[in-house]
Design an enzyme around this catalytic site. Sequence first.
Site, PDB file in Angstrom:
ATOM      1  N   TYR A  54       0.833  -1.213   0.000  1.00  0.00           N
ATOM      2  CA  TYR A  54       0.000   0.000   0.000  1.00  0.00           C
ATOM      3  C   TYR A  54       0.857   1.249   0.000  1.00  0.00           C
ATOM      4  O   TYR A  54       0.601   2.188  -0.740  1.00  0.00           O
ATOM      5  CB  TYR A  54      -0.959   0.027   1.210  1.00  0.00           C
ATOM      6  N   PHE A 106      -6.597  22.315 -24.409  1.00  0.00           N
ATOM      7  CA  PHE A 106      -6.923  20.905 -24.545  1.00  0.00           C
ATOM      8  C   PHE A 106      -8.185  20.678 -23.733  1.00  0.00           C
ATOM      9  O   PHE A 106      -8.393  21.316 -22.711  1.00  0.00           O
ATOM     10  CB  PHE A 106      -5.775  19.977 -24.108  1.00  0.00           C
ATOM     11  N   THR A 107      -9.024  19.749 -24.209  1.00  0.00           N
ATOM     12  CA  THR A 107     -10.371  19.587 -23.648  1.00  0.00           C
ATOM     13  C   THR A 107     -10.383  19.397 -22.134  1.00  0.00           C
ATOM     14  O   THR A 107     -11.012  20.179 -21.410  1.00  0.00           O
ATOM     15  CB  THR A 107     -11.050  18.386 -24.331  1.00  0.00           C
ATOM     16  N   ASP A 197       2.565  20.886 -19.933  1.00  0.00           N
ATOM     17  CA  ASP A 197       1.837  19.638 -20.181  1.00  0.00           C
ATOM     18  C   ASP A 197       2.819  18.773 -20.954  1.00  0.00           C
ATOM     19  O   ASP A 197       3.043  18.949 -22.152  1.00  0.00           O
ATOM     20  CB  ASP A 197       0.559  19.889 -20.989  1.00  0.00           C
ATOM     21  N   LYS A 240       0.823   8.465 -23.519  1.00  0.00           N
ATOM     22  CA  LYS A 240       1.292   8.823 -24.863  1.00  0.00           C
ATOM     23  C   LYS A 240       2.805   8.555 -24.948  1.00  0.00           C
ATOM     24  O   LYS A 240       3.211   7.424 -25.179  1.00  0.00           O
ATOM     25  CB  LYS A 240       0.965  10.290 -25.180  1.00  0.00           C
ATOM     26  N   ARG A 364     -12.191  16.512 -34.084  1.00  0.00           N
ATOM     27  CA  ARG A 364     -11.516  17.556 -33.315  1.00  0.00           C
ATOM     28  C   ARG A 364     -11.920  18.895 -33.920  1.00  0.00           C
ATOM     29  O   ARG A 364     -11.150  19.559 -34.581  1.00  0.00           O
ATOM     30  CB  ARG A 364      -9.987  17.376 -33.340  1.00  0.00           C
ATOM     31  N   PHE A 431     -18.141  15.689 -26.464  1.00  0.00           N
ATOM     32  CA  PHE A 431     -17.742  14.862 -27.607  1.00  0.00           C
ATOM     33  C   PHE A 431     -17.679  13.377 -27.265  1.00  0.00           C
ATOM     34  O   PHE A 431     -17.850  12.538 -28.128  1.00  0.00           O
ATOM     35  CB  PHE A 431     -16.381  15.342 -28.144  1.00  0.00           C
TER      36      PHE A 431
HETATM   37  C1  P71 Z   1      -5.995  11.985 -26.865  1.00  0.00           C
HETATM   38  C2  P71 Z   1      -6.118  12.099 -25.396  1.00  0.00           C
HETATM   39  C3  P71 Z   1      -7.173  11.300 -24.695  1.00  0.00           C
HETATM   40  C4  P71 Z   1      -8.424  12.093 -24.827  1.00  0.00           C
HETATM   41  C5  P71 Z   1      -8.746  13.016 -23.850  1.00  0.00           C
HETATM   42  C6  P71 Z   1      -9.843  13.841 -24.029  1.00  0.00           C
HETATM   43  C7  P71 Z   1     -10.578  13.758 -25.194  1.00  0.00           C
HETATM   44  C8  P71 Z   1     -10.269  12.816 -26.147  1.00  0.00           C
HETATM   45  C9  P71 Z   1      -9.198  11.993 -25.961  1.00  0.00           C
HETATM   46  C10 P71 Z   1      -5.260  13.320 -23.527  1.00  0.00           C
HETATM   47  C11 P71 Z   1      -4.499  14.406 -23.055  1.00  0.00           C
HETATM   48  C12 P71 Z   1      -3.684  15.194 -23.942  1.00  0.00           C
HETATM   49  C13 P71 Z   1      -2.999  16.295 -23.462  1.00  0.00           C
HETATM   50  C14 P71 Z   1      -2.167  17.120 -24.357  1.00  0.00           C
HETATM   51  C15 P71 Z   1      -3.865  15.917 -21.291  1.00  0.00           C
HETATM   52  C16 P71 Z   1      -4.564  14.812 -21.701  1.00  0.00           C
HETATM   53  C17 P71 Z   1      -5.397  14.074 -20.716  1.00  0.00           C
HETATM   54  N1  P71 Z   1      -5.356  13.023 -24.813  1.00  0.00           N
HETATM   55  N2  P71 Z   1      -3.099  16.643 -22.160  1.00  0.00           N
HETATM   56  O1  P71 Z   1      -5.275  12.826 -27.440  1.00  0.00           O
HETATM   57  O2  P71 Z   1      -3.567  14.879 -25.240  1.00  0.00           O
HETATM   58  O3  P71 Z   1      -4.752  12.901 -20.371  1.00  0.00           O
HETATM   59  O4  P71 Z   1      -6.346  11.148 -21.174  1.00  0.00           O
HETATM   60  O5  P71 Z   1      -4.484  10.609 -19.587  1.00  0.00           O
HETATM   61  O6  P71 Z   1      -6.444  11.901 -18.810  1.00  0.00           O
HETATM   62  O7  P71 Z   1      -6.594  11.082 -27.444  1.00  0.00           O
HETATM   63  P1  P71 Z   1      -5.568  11.565 -19.985  1.00  0.00           P
END
Ligand code: P71
Length: 440
Positions: A54, A106-107, A197, A240, A364, A431
């Site tokens: 833990y 970013f979303t 980021d 990523k 997008r 979305f």
């Molecule tokens: C991508 C994603 C995953 C995603 C997230 C939201 C809508 C559609 C797809 C996630 C990112 C990202 C950047 C620059 C933070 C996050 C969140 N991307 N910053 O591109 O690209 O990270 O998904 O691990 O929570 O498909 P998380």
Amino acid sequence: MTTREEREQAIREAGYNTFLTRSRDTYIDLLTDSGTAAMSDKQWAGLMLGDEAYSGSENFFHLEAVIREYYGYKHLVPTHQGRGAEHLMSQILIEPGDYVPGNMYFTTTRLHQELAGGTFVDVIVDEAHDPMSTFQFKGNVDISKLDRLVQEVGAKRVPYISLEGNVNMAGGQPFSMANLRELHSYCRKHDIPIMLDATRTMENAWFIREREDGYADKSVREILREICDFTDGCTMSAKKDLLVNIGGFFACNDDELFRRAQNLVVVYEGLHTYGGLTGRDMEAMTQGVREAATEDHQVARIGQVRYLGENLQRAGIPIVTPIGSHAIFIDVRRFLPHVDQDEYPAQALAAEFFIESGIRTMERGNVSAGRDPETGKNRRPALELVRLAIPRRVYTQAHMDVVTESVIDVYKRRDEIRGLKMVYEPEYLRFFQARFEPIT
Ligand code: P71
């Protein structure tokens, strides 16, 4: 493989939203490069070394050491993924009424800023909003836009600048080291922290090596470290760059900020030495850092994306230029000029690619951008794109050829493609779960 009829039924049942389709109905999955990498033998071996205690897991200390070594930040707080880290950072740093400048939204990042009472302000260079510009560093911050905001609201209302490496929504576009250096000196003068980021910053480092004077002989690792040394901390989606299926972290240098993040993580994620991850997840991430920082990996990774992009360009398909690192973005304003933006052309085109060949992509554009909280109207962003994201170490160039052929087939019948109307709209990040019907 599925038949066209099966795919037509599947996308109808999914409300013309690729996020609501099933993986098993998909032939080539370009929905995202997030969490979809193939882990290496060494990463899988790492899973066997999980210390699932833990508290104080050995794997946490391995991860902490590798983040200090490669990214250079003093303190680490693991989280289950990127948005977990964004949540912590936004809650700690933003006061209601604050403004958070960033190199494009970013979303999830913007939503967490808004939920903490902040307002996001776009300070990216104008070129980033022009899909046809070939500017090599479309991820750069326009310092005069930043300065305008600071003059208007005062530096005290700007808790930090949110700086993304290889800006996702702009097409996977890097900032330059020269721009970061300038930003750093501006921010020092005004006492504004720079929070990175870091999600795709290894890929940003690769582009700096390729494009910026004086960096051709530097390693990705050295460039990454130079980037991080200009910043005060980061949020990270390890799904990523870092080649894992789940994981993220918050990192920083400031002791008090760390103390607060360590305290808040136990409320939302888990104890501060695992933050929602298993020990084995942290071990796989530790190894992922080492692999992602190699030139061999980045050459293959970015080379594959470029291979697809150049083939599409040769066929006359309108795509965002320069070709980014993690995905090809189709410029839907030029692909479907006859569909009004409030009829969600990128959403319609993503559905069409799925019907054509079972290739799953992501909207997008107007759906992703959401509504302006002040006016309640669709934001109608300049960029109306469909993203073809390439998972790391998964597909072959032959798969990329199938993708090229499918996109060309849809392009040939583009005049027949109609828009969509939204029939269900959720409150947050619409979305993901919105549903649509064809306009008849
Ligand atoms: C991508 C994603 C995953 C995603 C997230 C939201 C809508 C559609 C797809 C996630 C990112 C990202 C950047 C620059 C933070 C996050 C969140 N991307 N910053 O591109 O690209 O990270 O998904 O691990 O929570 O498909 P998380």
